[in-house]
Design an enzyme around this catalytic site. Structure first.
Site, PDB file in Angstrom:
ATOM      1  CG  ASP A  30      -9.605  -3.404 -16.796  1.00 20.43           C
ATOM      2  OD1 ASP A  30      -9.166  -3.439 -15.635  1.00 20.43           O
ATOM      3  OD2 ASP A  30      -8.958  -2.924 -17.750  1.00 20.43           O
ATOM      4  CB  THR A 123      -5.061   5.227  -2.496  1.00 19.11           C
ATOM      5  OG1 THR A 123      -5.320   3.930  -1.978  1.00 19.11           O
ATOM      6  CG2 THR A 123      -4.372   6.078  -1.450  1.00 19.11           C
ATOM      7  CG  LEU A 148      -8.145  -4.803  -0.097  1.00 18.70           C
ATOM      8  CD1 LEU A 148      -8.541  -5.036  -1.556  1.00 18.70           C
ATOM      9  CD2 LEU A 148      -9.027  -5.626   0.824  1.00 18.70           C
ATOM     10  CB  CYS A 268       0.312   0.395  -1.020  1.00 16.93           C
ATOM     11  SG  CYS A 268      -0.767  -0.608  -2.042  1.00 16.93           S
TER      12      CYS A 268
END
Ligand code: UGA
Length: 435
Positions: A30, A123, A148, A268
């Site tokens: 990261d 996504t 998830l 999401c």
């Protein structure tokens, strides 16, 4: 296998810990150094049950390493890219971070050329893998969307319903078959665009079920003696929803989305819905149904506040508790939260707002505190301050209000925005039934 994961956000960290738990040797990267330090100490930077315990165990065993340097994935045979793909203000997906991460990864690969596979786990709208990622890495690319749920992400990762892989490369197929060997779920091999679209379709179906339920709830609110819980309860008892057509089998989880409330939120469903609408628009394809799903959802939290107004008149100066400011129970995630929309609207109406959420800290809500919102640290203390309680999330603790209300010496109005209370009659109002 040696596995690299780019991005230690919610999806990346769960993927890294999950892959390490399944026996792979994982390096997670990261760019945020402080996040890397935290994770290296065994601390998960968000609330997600089960992740911290597994993270610590993987760090102790040495099966998971965390770094802020992209070079750390040099030895990996497969690298999963799990960076965020946020929406732009017009709803169009922003692929800049994904593109940058991919280009950085490519530069690392070029230093020590060898066979590697790159997997897009973020996504992304249909065509992204073929048109943006494959040209960067040439071939050896796949898209592997995650399914998830916040609050049960670790379990969803370790025991997926299905593993969807979009690729047209035989070599990638062979590598990913090995990667997913420790998992029991079926692997669905499709084209990258099908995999990308399946992810959006899955989330927008959930959004559609929720908005559909909320639209019918509005009809119930205007129909004497009709109640959305009973209406949808009857719809749920259709044997076609059940395994082998038997009402005795377990209730399908999907039916929990066929329920009225104060709208869907989170990182999401709202984002994916607007990205799909914008994608369709780029193809000159109208999406009246999806636009309707979004419109119903935008309005839903405000309708809850309007209902409170219809019950008591002006809300100015009224002491109103909002229970639940995370977008759902079991998480501390405030993104696109219907509860916060309700708080904003109440502030506009000049109400005295009190907030309680079992998983959201006072520190997180500091900005609201500065705007005059009281942050309660227990359900009891919140309710003691209130004239009106609005239930905005389905945190399980809120079910105990029935008991607390029974013990109180004052009239307390309850407006159940999530239909979680079952046995309360007095001073009880709810989404999906007439006042
Ligand atoms: C959602 C999907 O459920 C996951 O399958 C998907 O992988 C994930 O998005 C993602 O794209 O990463 P999540 O946002 O964590 O997961 O949340 P859900 O539990 O599905 O909740 C979404 C909304 O539906 C929330 O507003 C929640 O309150 C509502 N909801 C949730 C219901 O109305 N009923 C439920 O049973 C669960």
């Amino acid at each position: 296998m040696r596995v690299g994961v780019i991005g230690c956000g919610y999806v990346g960290l769960v993927t890294a810990v999950g892959m390490a738990s399944k026996g792979h040797r994982v390096v997670a990267v990261d760019i945020d150094k402080s996040r890397v330090v935290k994770i290296t100490k065994g601390k998960v930077p968000f609330h997600e049950p089960g992740v911290e315990k597994r993270l610590r165990s993987c760090l102790e065993k040495g099966t998971l390493k965390v770094s802020h340097l992209m070079d750390s994935v040099t030895d990996c045979e497969v690298v999963l890219i799990c960076v965020q793909t946020p929406p732009k203000p017009d709803g169009v997906i922003n692929l800049k971070i994904l593109e940058e991460a991919s280009n950085n990864l490519k530069s690392v690969f070029e230093k020590t050329p060898k066979e590697r596979v790159v997997i897009v786990r973020s996504t992304v709208i249909p065509g992204t893998t073929d048109n943006l990622i494959t040209p960067i890495f040439r071939d050896k690319v796949a898209v592997n969307p995650e399914f998830l749920r916040e609050g049960s992400a670790m379990e969803d990762f370790l025991k997926p319903d299905r593993i969807v892989i979009g690729t047209e490369s035989k070599k990638v197929k062979e590598v990913l078959t090995r990667l997913y060997k420790p998992f029991k779920a079926p692997i669905i091999w499709v084209s990258p665009s099908t995999a990308e679209l399946a992810k959006y379709t899955s989330n927008t179906l959930l959004a559609t079920l929720i908005s559909f339920s909320n639209e019918i709830a509005r009809l119930c609110e205007k129909t004497s003696k009709a109640d959305i819980e009973e209406v949808l309860g009857i719809v749920h008892l259709d044997r076609r929803f059940y395994q082998n057509g038997s009402l005795n089998s377990e209730k399908p989880g999907i039916l929990t989305y066929l329920k009225a409330g104060c709208g869907f939120g989170g990182s999401c469903l709202p984002k994916d819905l607007s990205a799909l609408i914008a994608y369709a628009s780029s193809l000159s394809q109208d999406t009246p149904l999806l636009k309707g799903v979004a419109a119903v959802n935008t309005e839903q939290p405000f309708r809850v506040v309007k209902m409170a107004e219809r019950i008591v008149g002006s809300l100015a100066g009224r002491k109103i508790v909002v229970l639940g400011v995370a977008f759902k129970g079991g998480t501390d995630d405030l993104r696109e939260s219907p509860g916060l929309r309700i708080v904003e609207k109440l502030l506009l109406e000049k109400a005295q707002v009190i907030v309680y959420d079992p998983l959201v800290s006072v520190r997180t809500l500091k900005d609201y505190q500065e705007r005059g919102v009281k942050i309660a640290t227990s359900l009891n203390s919140a309710i003691n301050l209130a004239e009106i309680v609005i239930i905005a999330s389905n945190a399980s603790e809120f079910r105990s209000i029935e008991k607390i209300k029974g013990e109180l010496n004052k009239n307390l109005l309850i407006l159940d925005g999530r239909r979680i209370l079952k046995n309360i009659k007095k001073d009880y109002f709810a989404v999906g039934r007439a006042i």
